[in-house]
Scaffold this motif. Structure first.
Motif, PDB file in Angstrom:
ATOM      1  N   VAL A 246       5.964   9.953  -5.944  1.00 14.23           N
ATOM      2  CA  VAL A 246       7.006   8.867  -6.586  1.00 14.23           C
ATOM      3  C   VAL A 246       8.405   9.370  -6.139  1.00 14.23           C
ATOM      4  O   VAL A 246       9.203   8.416  -5.796  1.00 14.23           O
ATOM      5  CB  VAL A 246       6.835   8.868  -7.992  1.00 14.23           C
ATOM      6  N   ASP A 247       8.521  10.565  -6.108  1.00 10.72           N
ATOM      7  CA  ASP A 247       9.816  11.151  -6.014  1.00 10.72           C
ATOM      8  C   ASP A 247      10.279  11.485  -4.424  1.00 10.72           C
ATOM      9  O   ASP A 247      11.304  11.464  -3.920  1.00 10.72           O
ATOM     10  CB  ASP A 247      10.120  12.496  -6.435  1.00 10.72           C
ATOM     11  N   LEU A 248       9.097  11.543  -3.560  1.00  8.79           N
ATOM     12  CA  LEU A 248       9.162  11.674  -2.162  1.00  8.79           C
ATOM     13  C   LEU A 248       9.505  10.268  -1.237  1.00  8.79           C
ATOM     14  O   LEU A 248      10.427  10.174  -0.504  1.00  8.79           O
ATOM     15  CB  LEU A 248       8.009  12.119  -1.560  1.00  8.79           C
ATOM     16  N   LEU A 249       8.798   9.215  -1.889  1.00  9.72           N
ATOM     17  CA  LEU A 249       8.955   7.959  -1.308  1.00  9.72           C
ATOM     18  C   LEU A 249       9.722   7.032  -2.100  1.00  9.72           C
ATOM     19  O   LEU A 249       9.342   6.317  -3.063  1.00  9.72           O
ATOM     20  CB  LEU A 249       7.814   7.220  -0.821  1.00  9.72           C
TER      21      LEU A 249
ATOM     22  N   VAL B 105       9.964   3.871   1.937  1.00 13.85           N
ATOM     23  CA  VAL B 105       8.739   2.855   1.947  1.00 13.85           C
ATOM     24  C   VAL B 105       8.926   1.862   3.090  1.00 13.85           C
ATOM     25  O   VAL B 105       7.797   1.613   3.852  1.00 13.85           O
ATOM     26  CB  VAL B 105       8.026   2.675   0.734  1.00 13.85           C
ATOM     27  N   ALA B 106      10.048   1.178   2.960  1.00 17.18           N
ATOM     28  CA  ALA B 106      10.469   0.248   4.101  1.00 17.18           C
ATOM     29  C   ALA B 106      10.595   0.868   5.264  1.00 17.18           C
ATOM     30  O   ALA B 106      10.013   0.173   5.960  1.00 17.18           O
ATOM     31  CB  ALA B 106      11.743  -0.504   3.539  1.00 17.18           C
ATOM     32  N   VAL B 107      11.071   2.030   5.552  1.00 13.01           N
ATOM     33  CA  VAL B 107      11.140   2.457   6.685  1.00 13.01           C
ATOM     34  C   VAL B 107       9.877   2.731   7.503  1.00 13.01           C
ATOM     35  O   VAL B 107       9.690   2.563   8.527  1.00 13.01           O
ATOM     36  CB  VAL B 107      12.185   3.731   6.721  1.00 13.01           C
ATOM     37  N   VAL B 108       8.944   3.640   6.500  1.00 15.79           N
ATOM     38  CA  VAL B 108       7.672   3.950   6.811  1.00 15.79           C
ATOM     39  C   VAL B 108       6.782   2.727   7.233  1.00 15.79           C
ATOM     40  O   VAL B 108       6.097   2.803   8.378  1.00 15.79           O
ATOM     41  CB  VAL B 108       6.944   4.847   6.080  1.00 15.79           C
ATOM     42  N   GLY B 109       6.771   1.853   6.391  1.00 10.34           N
ATOM     43  CA  GLY B 109       5.709   0.823   6.497  1.00 10.34           C
ATOM     44  C   GLY B 109       6.260  -0.076   7.806  1.00 10.34           C
ATOM     45  O   GLY B 109       5.336  -0.428   8.606  1.00 10.34           O
ATOM     46  N   LEU B 110       7.512  -0.435   7.828  1.00  9.02           N
ATOM     47  CA  LEU B 110       7.844  -1.303   9.286  1.00  9.02           C
ATOM     48  C   LEU B 110       7.776  -0.535  10.337  1.00  9.02           C
ATOM     49  O   LEU B 110       7.502  -1.068  11.220  1.00  9.02           O
ATOM     50  CB  LEU B 110       9.344  -1.703   8.688  1.00  9.02           C
TER      51      LEU B 110
ATOM     52  N   LEU C 191       0.855  -1.266   0.098  1.00  4.66           N
ATOM     53  CA  LEU C 191       0.014  -0.138   0.020  1.00  4.66           C
ATOM     54  C   LEU C 191       0.779   1.290   0.106  1.00  4.66           C
ATOM     55  O   LEU C 191       0.530   2.273  -0.892  1.00  4.66           O
ATOM     56  CB  LEU C 191      -0.934  -0.039   1.350  1.00  4.66           C
ATOM     57  N   TRP C 192       2.040   1.338   0.742  1.00  2.25           N
ATOM     58  CA  TRP C 192       2.925   2.419   0.650  1.00  2.25           C
ATOM     59  C   TRP C 192       3.389   2.734  -0.625  1.00  2.25           C
ATOM     60  O   TRP C 192       3.789   3.770  -0.918  1.00  2.25           O
ATOM     61  CB  TRP C 192       3.674   2.343   2.159  1.00  2.25           C
ATOM     62  N   PHE C 193       3.894   1.393  -1.129  1.00  2.00           N
ATOM     63  CA  PHE C 193       4.669   1.489  -2.261  1.00  2.00           C
ATOM     64  C   PHE C 193       3.880   2.189  -3.357  1.00  2.00           C
ATOM     65  O   PHE C 193       4.153   2.628  -4.519  1.00  2.00           O
ATOM     66  CB  PHE C 193       5.149   0.083  -2.623  1.00  2.00           C
ATOM     67  N   ASN C 194       2.485   1.983  -3.353  1.00  2.00           N
ATOM     68  CA  ASN C 194       1.487   2.166  -4.292  1.00  2.00           C
ATOM     69  C   ASN C 194       0.826   3.699  -4.043  1.00  2.00           C
ATOM     70  O   ASN C 194      -0.406   3.857  -4.381  1.00  2.00           O
ATOM     71  CB  ASN C 194       0.681   1.255  -4.623  1.00  2.00           C
ATOM     72  N   ILE C 195       1.417   4.143  -2.886  1.00  2.00           N
ATOM     73  CA  ILE C 195       0.705   5.389  -2.457  1.00  2.00           C
ATOM     74  C   ILE C 195       0.357   6.794  -3.312  1.00  2.00           C
ATOM     75  O   ILE C 195      -0.630   7.163  -3.221  1.00  2.00           O
ATOM     76  CB  ILE C 195       1.285   5.885  -1.129  1.00  2.00           C
ATOM     77  N   GLY C 196       1.117   6.428  -4.399  1.00  2.00           N
ATOM     78  CA  GLY C 196       1.130   7.498  -5.390  1.00  2.00           C
ATOM     79  C   GLY C 196      -0.136   7.406  -6.147  1.00  2.00           C
ATOM     80  O   GLY C 196      -0.769   8.271  -6.729  1.00  2.00           O
TER      81      GLY C 196
END
Length: 285
Positions: A145-148, A153-158, A128-133
């Motif tokens: 896409v440029d921000l994450l 994404v790994a840091v935020v999700g985990l 979900l976070w990887f496809n938040i765009g």
């Protein structure tokens, strides 16, 4: 003196000796020794099959064990584990304070966060976070896409996932402290900060450290899931190599051995930390 007189003469009473000490016979535990022998034989056969099985290609394992790409992936795994644990427990401590607050709104927010992020599998959260765009193409004028990046994404999700579990660990540790000690500290006039630093936290750590150590080891191994979003961690580095060389089993063994080494080191460190916070309890670890 006649023989009859001698026969009738009184004899000295016999002094009883010490009672006989019963002989202690050790119990024969044939079943336990038989079970232990069977287990050792099975372990020996399993170890022999691993060592002698040429499909493992131990020479290839030794060749790639300390290559640059594997070590870079290991470093990213360790870095990711450390960042996620620090941020996760920082957010988890705040959520634990919400759960223990007298404010019903804060309690509801803390409970809702824990319920939500413990309900969603970590793989789903990462995707979900990887496809938040797709949901938010831009944030503050910057393309998502440029921000994450995949690492972000790994840091935020985990971290968000870890915080939900850390909150319950911290809350359980705080609740394990006897309420009477807190009341005694209040009666002595200690400030709220000193009560938490000198009374609550040292005792709560005895209950927090063991599950926190397990979470640390679980996070280390759980970081392998970020390979699905192309984060170049230890497992992804091994995958990149075996996609090129088709030596799948040896490269998976390289990753497995590194995870085992780091987990062992963390387990030893956890034992020392537990022993430190167990001082004065009379318990052994």
């Amino acid at each position: 003196m006649s023989s009859d007189t001698l026969a009738q003469a009184p004899t000295a009473p016999e002094i009883p000796g010490p009672p006989a000490v019963p002989r202690i016979v050790p119990q024969r535990r044939y079943g336990q020794w038989t079970a232990a022998l069977v287990v050792l034989v099975l372990l020996g056969l399993a170890l022999d099959s691993v060592v002698r099985n040429r499909a493992f290609q131990w020479d290839v394992v030794a060749e790639y064990f300390t290559t640059g790409s594997v070590l870079r992936g290991l470093w990213l795994t360790l870095w990711l584990t450390a960042v996620v644990m620090v941020l996760g427990f920082a957010l988890g401590t705040l959520l634990a304070a919400f759960r223990l607050s007298a404010n019903p709104v804060l309690r509801a927010v803390g409970w809702g966060y824990v319920w939500l992020f413990r309900s969603i599998p970590i793989l789903v959260q990462l995707l979900l976070w990887f496809n938040i765009g797709a949901l938010y193409p831009t944030v503050l004028g910057v393309k998502t896409v440029d921000l994450l990046s995949p690492v972000a994404v790994a840091v935020v999700g985990l971290t968000l996932h870890e915080a939900a579990y850390a909150a319950e660990v911290v809350r359980g540790g705080i609740l394990s402290v006897d309420r009477g000690q807190i009341e005694a500290a209040q009666a002595l006039g200690l400030s709220r900060w000193r009560r938490w630093r000198r009374i609550v936290l040292p005792q709560a750590m005895r209950s927090i450290v063991p599950p926190a150590g397990n979470m640390l080891i679980g996070t280390l191994k759980g970081t392998s899931i970020v390979s699905v979003i192309a984060v170049n961690d230890l497992l992804f580095s091994a995958q990149l190599i075996y996609h090129r060389t088709y030596q799948v089993i040896p490269l998976l063994m390289v990753a497995t051995l590194w995870y085992a080494v780091v987990t062992t080191v963390l387990g030893i460190g956890q034992a020392y930390v537990e022993k430190y916070y167990a001082r004065g309890t009379g318990g052994t670890r």
